[in-house]
Design a protein around this motif. Sequence first.
Motif, short mmCIF file in Angstrom:
data_model
loop_
_atom_site.label_atom_id
_atom_site.label_comp_id
_atom_site.label_asym_id
_atom_site.label_seq_id
_atom_site.Cartn_x
_atom_site.Cartn_y
_atom_site.Cartn_z
N PHE A 580 7.41 -0.61 5.46
CA PHE A 580 6.24 -1.23 4.84
C PHE A 580 6.60 -1.69 3.42
CE2 PHE A 580 3.81 1.32 8.00
CZ PHE A 580 3.09 0.28 8.57
N ASP A 581 7.59 -2.54 3.33
CA ASP A 581 8.03 -3.03 2.03
C ASP A 581 6.86 -3.61 1.25
OD1 ASP A 581 10.60 -2.32 2.67
OD2 ASP A 581 11.17 -4.33 3.37
N ILE A 582 6.82 -3.30 -0.05
CA ILE A 582 5.73 -3.77 -0.90
C ILE A 582 5.98 -5.24 -1.28
CG2 ILE A 582 4.53 -3.48 -3.09
CD1 ILE A 582 5.08 -0.51 -2.89
N VAL A 583 5.08 -6.10 -0.86
CA VAL A 583 5.17 -7.52 -1.15
C VAL A 583 4.52 -7.82 -2.49
CG1 VAL A 583 4.44 -9.82 -0.37
CG2 VAL A 583 5.20 -8.11 1.29
N ALA A 584 3.44 -7.10 -2.80
CA ALA A 584 2.74 -7.30 -4.07
C ALA A 584 2.02 -6.02 -4.45
CB ALA A 584 1.76 -8.46 -3.99
N ALA A 585 1.95 -5.77 -5.75
CA ALA A 585 1.17 -4.64 -6.28
C ALA A 585 0.34 -5.16 -7.45
CB ALA A 585 2.09 -3.51 -6.73
N VAL A 586 -0.94 -4.84 -7.42
CA VAL A 586 -1.87 -5.29 -8.45
C VAL A 586 -2.40 -4.06 -9.19
CG1 VAL A 586 -3.99 -6.55 -8.96
CG2 VAL A 586 -2.54 -7.28 -7.05
N LYS A 587 -2.19 -4.03 -10.50
CA LYS A 587 -2.73 -2.95 -11.31
C LYS A 587 -4.21 -3.19 -11.53
CE LYS A 587 -2.20 -0.61 -15.77
NZ LYS A 587 -1.46 -0.57 -17.06
N LEU A 588 -5.03 -2.21 -11.17
CA LEU A 588 -6.48 -2.37 -11.27
C LEU A 588 -6.99 -1.90 -12.62
CD1 LEU A 588 -7.40 -1.18 -7.67
CD2 LEU A 588 -6.95 -3.51 -8.48
N PRO A 589 -8.01 -2.54 -13.15
CA PRO A 589 -8.51 -2.20 -14.49
C PRO A 589 -9.32 -0.91 -14.54
CG PRO A 589 -9.83 -3.95 -13.54
CD PRO A 589 -8.70 -3.71 -12.59
#
Length: 609
Positions: A580-589
């Motif tokens: 399950f390679d990470i394609v994108a990671a978004v830091k949430l506020p």
Amino acid sequence: MDAFSSSFLPTFSPPKLHLSQSTTTTIITPSLTSPYSSSPYVPLLYNIFSVKMEEKPHIAAATTTVTETSTQSSKTQTPWPTPSPATAYVVKRRAEPSLPAVIFNAIEDIINTFIDPPLRRPSVDPRLVLSDNFAPVDELPPTECEVVKGSLPPCLDGVYIRNGPNPQFLRGGPYHHFDGDGMLHSIRISKGNATFCSRYVKTYKYTVELDAGSPVLPNIFSSFHGLSASATRGALSVARVLFGHFNPINGIGTANTSLALFGNRLYALCESDLPYAVRLTSDGDIETLGRDDFDGKLLVRMTAHPKIDADTGETFAFRYGLMPPFLTYFRFHPDGTIQPDVPIHSIVRPSFIHDFAVTKKYAIFADIGMNPMEMVVGGRLRVGSDSDQVPRLGIIPRYAKDESEIRWFEVPGLNILHAINAWDDEEDGNAIVMVAPNILSVEHILERMDLIQGSVEKVRIDLKTGIVSRHTLSARNLELGVINPAYAGKKNKYVYAAVGDPLPKISGVVKLDLSKGERCVECTVASRMYGPGCYGGEPFFVAREPNQGEEDDGYVVSYVHDEMAGESRFLVMDAKSPNFDIVAAVKLPQRVPHGFHGLFVKESDLNKL
């Protein structure tokens, strides 16, 4: 579960809310770490009174101020936490309640202190239940996010939105995780950019209590267990109704369980009330449109797990309750028009039916016995405790007009909370295949989720011979399984499931290959563990090209919270990758508390709402 639900529930439009200028100040002091927590480093437990938690409503007339001061936190774990100052939240809320309200609140304090103190039952002690990332958060208006790894794929243009409990107010008494007010956490994606938002579902319960400045409606899962508690809290609720503090006709549900998109409307759902319609604004905000009774044809509650046929656009649903008929099946046309009820009278006692499955020909219900009197008199939140009833599966034609053709199959030891998928066996027209986690300790569903072990099984029902065969797909503790939504009701190959470590915390995600032979005892073909102190939620699959390509050509998404860093992220993982390679990671506020079920809505569908 639904003792206060009404059969006469009109559409509710939330009233305008006004707060008086007079306010009082209440201090909330977190206590020590939960004994069930895996991390001793985060100040988690709250010694909570009747307060408004970190509320900053976006309604112009309703303003709330929160200030925070930090002090030294204790890192020592004890079998039972005791209040210890850590972080003090000073919350200003509406004051000057009416005299009856003051009296009723005082009576409830007496009940919570002397008749039914929460420390008697760990499953409803807020100091434990609201520890770690289960603690409530404030609303957050649309806020831009930073993509900290990779890039967001174009197929994710739209919104991922997840539901879950987030109590607006907390009594000094018992609180169950399932009782929290529904809060939607959404991340709207457009051309690689992301906007995050957290909003309460503005239910009748939420608006009444916001206007009152304190809890008003009863908590279904935590308030009515044990004869003394049930009698006193029941009488108090009746008194509140008589004094006009709330009207149960308008519903008491929290809309905190799941979401569904059908009839060109997006709904927030819980099984004790009608659906609440919500919409996403162009700037990424979330608005509650109101409680929907479908032109007066849906008079009482509906399941939080309707099934939608991607090919026909039809939606299938049900409701269950404590009074006959204990189960009712119904469906919606693609335009959202509801069809006549099909009462199931062959269920002759209350049953716990949280979910079901639908194939192209049939609907399948799992009947798990339940004894409501044990909850009321014995004070135990137990499911499947009726020793006289063997679990069974009910098979009814998908378009049945009555229950005359329903068939029941006893399946000892099969306890289904969530159904992953089901289909008609193409090789044998007389058989049905269903995939679902089997809850091995079903009696702990409401009391001790950390003791639950879910073993995913493939169940085959031969309608001709009556033989039910079962095959275990994984020995791991798995729940909250999902598939490519395009394969709902049809034979599918892959399942994406959450790893309980233990439940209700989710430590990772796995991919199961259902095509492996019957002799295979472990069908896992991909997995990712989130790491120490990191916990996610239900995974959701988003296809790269809907209705095209291979079944697993797409992405698995989920919110994941790092307890050590105190940071939440939105992860996008490659569904084809063995890791399950990470394609994108978004830091949430803002921190995203652990919740229940989510949904991805494409931009083209958002434009139709």
